[in-house]
Design a protein around this motif. Structure first.
Motif, PDB file in Angstrom:
ATOM      1  N   GLY A   1       7.295  -8.266   6.636  1.00  0.00           N
ATOM      2  CA  GLY A   1       6.366  -8.694   5.584  1.00  0.00           C
ATOM      3  C   GLY A   1       4.916  -8.762   6.020  1.00  0.00           C
ATOM      4  N   ILE A   2       4.586  -8.038   7.080  1.00  0.00           N
ATOM      5  CA  ILE A   2       3.215  -8.064   7.583  1.00  0.00           C
ATOM      6  C   ILE A   2       2.375  -6.952   6.951  1.00  0.00           C
ATOM      7  CG2 ILE A   2       1.794  -7.774   9.654  1.00  0.00           C
ATOM      8  CD1 ILE A   2       4.208  -9.011  11.212  1.00  0.00           C
ATOM      9  N   VAL A   3       2.965  -5.775   6.842  1.00  0.00           N
ATOM     10  CA  VAL A   3       2.249  -4.681   6.177  1.00  0.00           C
ATOM     11  C   VAL A   3       3.126  -4.126   5.057  1.00  0.00           C
ATOM     12  CG1 VAL A   3       1.165  -4.070   8.383  1.00  0.00           C
ATOM     13  CG2 VAL A   3       3.059  -2.698   7.529  1.00  0.00           C
ATOM     14  N   LYS A   4       2.512  -3.334   4.211  1.00  0.00           N
ATOM     15  CA  LYS A   4       3.248  -2.614   3.177  1.00  0.00           C
ATOM     16  C   LYS A   4       2.903  -1.150   3.309  1.00  0.00           C
ATOM     17  CE  LYS A   4       3.872  -6.266  -0.239  1.00  0.00           C
ATOM     18  NZ  LYS A   4       3.355  -6.860  -1.495  1.00  0.00           N
ATOM     19  N   SER A   5       3.758  -0.304   2.773  1.00  0.00           N
ATOM     20  CA  SER A   5       3.470   1.122   2.855  1.00  0.00           C
ATOM     21  C   SER A   5       3.500   1.738   1.463  1.00  0.00           C
ATOM     22  CB  SER A   5       4.503   1.816   3.730  1.00  0.00           C
ATOM     23  OG  SER A   5       5.763   1.804   3.086  1.00  0.00           O
TER      24      SER A   5
END
Lengths: 134, 134
Positions: free
Chosen positions: A53-57
């Motif tokens: 849940g730190i980055v999204k793509s």
DNA sequence: TTAAAGTACACTTAATTGGTGTACTTTAAG
DNA sequence: CTTAAAGTACACCAATTAAGTGTACTTTAA
């Protein structure tokens, strides 16, 4: 007693994303080039940051990565755990079977190590990617 | 981000020696048996503790090991460094060539890691084998 | 002189690290 | 609706490290 290369690359990737305007989608290519990370290896690391849940793509043409939350809400601990799993400075802290005294409370080495690990975790938690920005 | 097995064994060996009457020579066999450490492996680890000035050895019949100083003067840091060498939580803290920003002061990840490592070192230094005795 | 102890160093096996290869899926744009 | 640019999945690989063994040697008390 050392963080692995994947974690180091993850730090740099997040630092780079944190420097972009919020929500801007940045392709792996750009991150890899800017942060001097082998592109294919970066591509392998990113999914663990997504799961955490730190980055999204964004997939497809014009896709890439962006932070899932405010940089100040991403701690070093979050990243380390995302990439390497839960922190354990000694395997006896994870699995009792490695404690020669089987059953922690009697082992004084165990207790001291748990202490030290606690401090380390706190310290990792106290550094975030918002602080790094200035 | 984990101490290796040799270090864990070293902790236990020292803990055991610290529990003996000061200066008593204890053979490797006894340490290995009591602390559940593979004897041959222990024998390989001890010389690094000797080089670090933590224990001393007596060779020949009736030989063995004993602490070179008071348990309270042996810190966890001493032992870790004796067995694993200087602490580095990231290789960029050891060798600048691993810092993608070549030249630390500009890299903010580097600075944060140096900070965290500093705290860890302090914490390791604050635990000694005298405290463990009661 | 002997046997009990530590020392030295080479070796081995398994796991981990740091990557790569190849095929696939998603998706914006034409 | 096709294409090409992007991320995803999973298997593979070479090098290194970790953990432990084998064998020969040296020291030393009895």
């Amino acid at each position: 007693m050392i963080l692995n290369q994947a974690t180091d690359y993850a730090f740099r990737a997040i630092l780079y994303l944190a420097g972009q305007t919020r929500g801007k989608v940045v392709e792996a290519q750009a991150i890899a080039r800017q942060q001097v990370v082998p592109m294919r290896f970066l591509l392998k690391i990113m999914p663990s940051l997504i799961k955490a849940g730190i980055v999204k793509s964004q997939r497809g043409v014009g896709g890439g990565y962006y932070l899932a939350k405010d940089p100040k809400d991403i701690t070093f601990l979050d990243v380390v755990e995302a990439v390497e799993g839960p922190i354990a400075i000694n395997r006896c802290l994870v699995d009792e079977k490695y404690c020669s005294k089987h059953g922690a409370p009697t082992c004084q080495v165990h207790r001291a190590l748990a202490d030290i690990q606690g401090i380390l975790v706190l310290e990792l938690k106290s550094h975030n990617f918002g602080d790094l920005q200035h």
